[in-house]
Design an enzyme around this catalytic site. Sequence first.
Site, mmCIF file in Angstrom:
data_model
loop_
_atom_site.group_PDB
_atom_site.id
_atom_site.type_symbol
_atom_site.label_atom_id
_atom_site.label_comp_id
_atom_site.label_asym_id
_atom_site.label_seq_id
_atom_site.Cartn_x
_atom_site.Cartn_y
_atom_site.Cartn_z
ATOM 1 N N CYS A 266 -32.206 -116.811 143.654
ATOM 2 C CA CYS A 266 -32.040 -115.389 143.950
ATOM 3 C C CYS A 266 -33.334 -114.780 144.516
ATOM 4 C CB CYS A 266 -31.600 -114.633 142.713
ATOM 5 S SG CYS A 266 -31.120 -112.980 143.142
ATOM 6 N N LYS B 158 -28.954 -123.940 140.861
ATOM 7 C CA LYS B 158 -28.668 -123.450 142.214
ATOM 8 C C LYS B 158 -29.976 -123.080 142.900
ATOM 9 C CE LYS B 158 -25.879 -120.300 144.918
ATOM 10 N NZ LYS B 158 -26.677 -119.097 145.186
ATOM 11 N N ASN C 90 -24.020 -124.877 150.503
ATOM 12 C CA ASN C 90 -23.689 -123.443 150.513
ATOM 13 C C ASN C 90 -24.392 -122.711 151.656
ATOM 14 O OD1 ASN C 90 -25.042 -120.696 148.787
ATOM 15 N ND2 ASN C 90 -22.899 -120.775 149.370
ATOM 16 N N GLY C 91 -23.639 -121.774 152.236
ATOM 17 C CA GLY C 91 -24.217 -120.888 153.238
ATOM 18 C C GLY C 91 -23.364 -120.767 154.481
ATOM 19 N N GLY D 92 -19.237 -118.093 149.168
ATOM 20 C CA GLY D 92 -19.513 -116.785 148.590
ATOM 21 C C GLY D 92 -18.844 -115.669 149.353
HETATM 22 C C1 LIG Z 1 -23.664 -109.597 146.726
HETATM 23 C C2 LIG Z 1 -24.230 -110.954 146.442
HETATM 24 C C3 LIG Z 1 -24.637 -111.270 145.166
HETATM 25 C C4 LIG Z 1 -25.183 -112.535 144.886
HETATM 26 N N1 LIG Z 1 -25.524 -112.836 143.608
HETATM 27 C C5 LIG Z 1 -25.951 -114.081 143.306
HETATM 28 C C6 LIG Z 1 -26.208 -114.469 141.977
HETATM 29 O O1 LIG Z 1 -26.032 -113.679 141.042
HETATM 30 N N2 LIG Z 1 -26.652 -115.736 141.737
HETATM 31 C C7 LIG Z 1 -26.836 -116.637 142.755
HETATM 32 O O2 LIG Z 1 -27.231 -117.775 142.483
HETATM 33 N N3 LIG Z 1 -26.591 -116.312 144.021
HETATM 34 C C8 LIG Z 1 -26.131 -115.071 144.317
HETATM 35 N N4 LIG Z 1 -25.811 -114.768 145.604
HETATM 36 C C9 LIG Z 1 -25.910 -115.803 146.644
HETATM 37 C C10 LIG Z 1 -24.561 -116.514 146.839
HETATM 38 O O3 LIG Z 1 -24.207 -117.241 145.671
HETATM 39 C C11 LIG Z 1 -24.644 -117.494 148.022
HETATM 40 O O4 LIG Z 1 -25.647 -118.439 147.759
HETATM 41 C C12 LIG Z 1 -24.957 -116.798 149.341
HETATM 42 O O5 LIG Z 1 -24.191 -115.614 149.497
HETATM 43 C C13 LIG Z 1 -24.695 -117.733 150.540
HETATM 44 O O6 LIG Z 1 -23.361 -118.156 150.558
HETATM 45 P P1 LIG Z 1 -22.258 -117.472 151.543
HETATM 46 O O7 LIG Z 1 -22.814 -117.513 152.921
HETATM 47 O O8 LIG Z 1 -21.025 -118.309 151.361
HETATM 48 O O9 LIG Z 1 -22.081 -116.059 151.064
HETATM 49 C C14 LIG Z 1 -25.296 -113.501 145.917
HETATM 50 C C15 LIG Z 1 -24.892 -113.169 147.195
HETATM 51 C C16 LIG Z 1 -24.363 -111.926 147.486
HETATM 52 C C17 LIG Z 1 -23.901 -111.623 148.879
#
Ligand SMILES: Cc1cc2nc3c(=O)[nH]c(=O)nc-3n(C[C@H](O)[C@H](O)[C@H](O)COP(=O)(O)O)c2cc1C
Length: 332
Positions: A108, A147, A209-210, A233
């Site tokens: 994070c 993570k 992821n991403g 996500g």
């Molecule tokens: C609103 C929001 C909140 C997130 N909160 C967390 C979290 O609490 N813990 C975490 O490990 N990653 C968190 N992430 C990151 C996501 O788990 C993920 O790694 C990131 O969004 C990339 O994946 P995506 O492109 O599929 O969204 C958050 C992302 C977003 C957009």
Amino acid sequence: MPPSSLPTLRVRGEPLSSALAFAPMSGISNLPARLLAREAGAGLVFSETISARALVEARPSAVRKLRSHPQEGRLAVQLFGGEARFLGEAAQLLAARGVEWLDWNLGCPVKKFLRAGAGAALLEEPAKLPALMAALRRHMPGALSVKLRLGPDASHFVADEVARMAAAEGFDLVSVHGRTRSQQYRGRADRSGIARVVAAVPELPVLANGDIATPEDVFSMLADTGAAGVMIGRAAVGNPWLFAHTLAQARGERPQAPARQVRLATLERHIDWIRQSIDDPEAQTIQLRRYVAAYSKGLPGSNRFREHALRETDPARMLSLAHTFFSEPKAA
Ligand SMILES: Cc1cc2nc3c(=O)[nH]c(=O)nc-3n(C[C@H](O)[C@H](O)[C@H](O)COP(=O)(O)O)c2cc1C
């Protein structure tokens, strides 16, 4: 592997129901969203991140995030924190509550976490990590995962080293978001960086992821990285069909975009879960607004609908507008 098939994701030798995971997201990955992701075919769901210290101190805001339901199956509870004492005690507490999967947040990039020496801040001092990992492993008999982001910035790639540490400390899975901490959400997720992590820990399953937005992205991410599964996500928010459609395509089917009526039925079920599981009226309203907007995304006329509906301060009136919008007999 053929271009559009999914591997079997095994954790501790046990196959999960699919190789698709719903990502931990603060304010989003709560019980209602996880239940819908599960139903749509996510093989693994992660909680919102929870402060290890807040859990140990039994703060209601932390304890509330543990709310689960038998229908969601095994939940991976994500903790953040950088102190062995709190991590160990929180793991012990979770194990005593019957939590079977603990995930540790090392990715994070939000300031609040960094200031507390948690989340991606920990990637700056990898030498500290084995002791913290050992504290978690000592107290969590269930599955344990971490993570990661790729590193603090483009010139410090540490995710492979940290993944190897996790493997050495007896962790069971690694998820990696293909960005650095300093990148926040800019640019594109770097698949070659994820592939380096996969290669570094052949003994552990890695979730890539991403930027996954379509089933095709899932298949190409798997092909490009060699990962054991994919974590999704943002694109799954208000779009649980991303899981179902990916599984359907892997079976050789050609799934159709959900019709308005299907979206409405799903939104209504989502709202029911929100009402059942979130007690605070203000938090409920935030969630209602988010999903009324998210489920309408991409439909003809949805921009105008959102402008009207989200202006409403009374949730009942907002839902009535949503009902009318989703019931319109236009093609989706
Ligand atoms: C609103 C929001 C909140 C997130 N909160 C967390 C979290 O609490 N813990 C975490 O490990 N990653 C968190 N992430 C990151 C996501 O788990 C993920 O790694 C990131 O969004 C990339 O994946 P995506 O492109 O599929 O969204 C958050 C992302 C977003 C957009």
